[in-house]
Write a protein that holds these residues in place. Structure first.
Motif: not given
Length: 417
Positions: A30-38, A333-335, A369-377, A379-383
């Motif tokens: 009930e108190n857990t946000p959704a993750v905006n990631a693929s 991701v730049a770092n 909760s947002t590690y998948p957001v970084l993973i998405d980025a 993936l988009e960068r070609g990793y």
């Protein structure tokens, strides 16, 4: 700024992930946000152990206690959000402020370790202690979040190697040699006074003993000279548990420059990228410097009229007039890109500094909760997925194993003599 869980409080979990974990309980969902990631990023987050080098939960709970085994209103970490993000092994930071040197540092460290043990005691079905890389992998397979521990600031050693053994027995598996000020072990990157020109004589002995016991050397926060001293003395790879690239923050000694990262790669170590905006972009770094200068001037003018309420009013007014320049996921991701270019994929990890950098986290990476957001980025960068797995935890687990193996061989050789 409120955490992601607070701003989205009441929103039910909307994504189903495939992982070794059991379903999140209804009261947590009930108190857990959704993750905006693929879905691909979410699947990767739960397929491999995510090891974060630095999360300041113990000191956060010491200042304002909440039950992080359940959803919490404050902070960047709790069990539901960690589960959602796929976080498997957050190194709990046993943080000792610089002013505790010769002022109760050991006692504070023991209290903070107790805090970590209490989390596991309250929820042994959710959390487990972890002293080795194998512990982390076993807990991952069992569907539990590991809570390994690292000490931020070696002040608690208090110049006595018996204290080092004491903290090893209590589960400390890395020590950040110094923090904001030089201590009896090392000079600090933040301290203009370089009293040792690197490591102290005791600091060099301490590094050797950390190798012997199997405690990783953490060079985040130390001066450049101390970094090179640590590499010269250590016989095993070292880590930077929560640092980023100085290329993007010119003049910030707290971050690592290209030459240092090249040396770290030769050593076999790992740079674990800090998520704080201050460590990621020059714009945020400069904002922080100007803010500190303005605040110091304001407080000096207030004199004995200064109160916490007046100080907070200044903070709000300053931020309203000069909005904080938050970094983005692309800056993280730049770092990582820069570190890959200089050191290679085998020498990069994550050291978010969640619960430690306050309201400076990048847009999109506001809590665990947002590690998948970084993973998405990435993936988009070609990793590739295999490279992402190394960044998420594979590289630092490799260092842990090397440190453990050296300590075991040392112990065996000593026993045979």
């Amino acid at each position: 700024m409120k955490s992601l869980s607070t701003t989205l409080i009441g929103i039910a979990l909307t994504l189903t992930v495939v992982s070794p974990f059991t379903a999140i309980a209804d009261d947590d969902a009930e108190n857990t946000p959704a993750v905006n990631a693929s879905q691909q990023a979410i699947d990767i987050a739960h397929k491999y152990p995510i090891v974060d080098g630095h999360i300041d939960v113990p000191y956060r709970l010491q200042r304002h206690w909440e039950d992080v085994t359940q959803a919490t209103e404050k902070g960047d970490f709790d069990y539901p959000r960690a589960r959602l993000g796929g976080l498997d092994a957050p190194f709990m930071s046993i943080y000792i402020p610089a002013d505790r040197e010769n002022n109760g540092a050991k006692a504070l460290a023991d209290v903070l370790i107790d805090q970590v043990q209490a989390i596991v005691f309250r929820a042994p079905d959710k959390f487990a202690l972890a002293n080795t890389a194998d512990d982390i992998r076993s807990n991952f397979s069992a569907g539990k979040i590991s809570l390994p521990m690292g000490m931020e600031n070696g002040a608690a050693i208090a110049g006595d190697l018996k204290n080092l053994e004491h903290f090893y027995r209590r589960g400390i598996r890395y020590i950040t040699l110094a923090h904001a000020k030089a201590n009896h072990i090392s000079d600090s990157s933040y301290d203009s006074s370089k009293i040792w020109n690197g490591l102290s004589p005791f600091g060099k002995t301490l590094v050797q003993e950390m190798n012997r016991l199997g405690i990783m050397i953490d060079i985040s926060h130390v001066s450049d000279d101390a970094f090179y001293d640590a590499l010269d003395v250590s016989q095993v790879p070292v880590i930077a548990s929560h640092s980023s690239m100085r290329h993007f923050t010119p003049g910030l000694e707290r971050n690592m420059d290209d030459k240092m990262l090249t040396a770290l790669a030769k050593n076999g170590g790992v740079l674990m990228i800090n998520f704080g905006s201050f460590f990621l972009t020059e714009e945020a770094m400069q904002w922080g410097k100007h803010y500190k200068e303005a605040k110091a001037t304001f407080e000096k003018l207030q004199g004995n009229r200064l109160t916490p309420q007046i100080s907070e009013s200044f903070n709000r007014a300053y931020r309203k007039r000069f909005p904080y320049p938050y970094a983005s996921v692309k800056d993280v991701v730049a770092n990582i890109d820069r570190a890959r270019k200089i050191a290679g994929i085998d020498h990069i990890g994550l050291g978010s500094d969640f619960d430690g950098v306050g309201d400076t986290l990048p847009e999109g990476l506001k809590d665990v909760s947002t590690y998948p957001v970084l993973i998405d980025a990435l993936l988009e960068r070609g990793y590739q997925e295999s490279d992402i797995a190394k960044i998420l935890g594979g590289n630092v687990l490799r260092v842990m194993e090397q440190v453990e193996a050296f300590a075991a061989q040392y112990s065996k050789s000593s026993a045979e003599e």
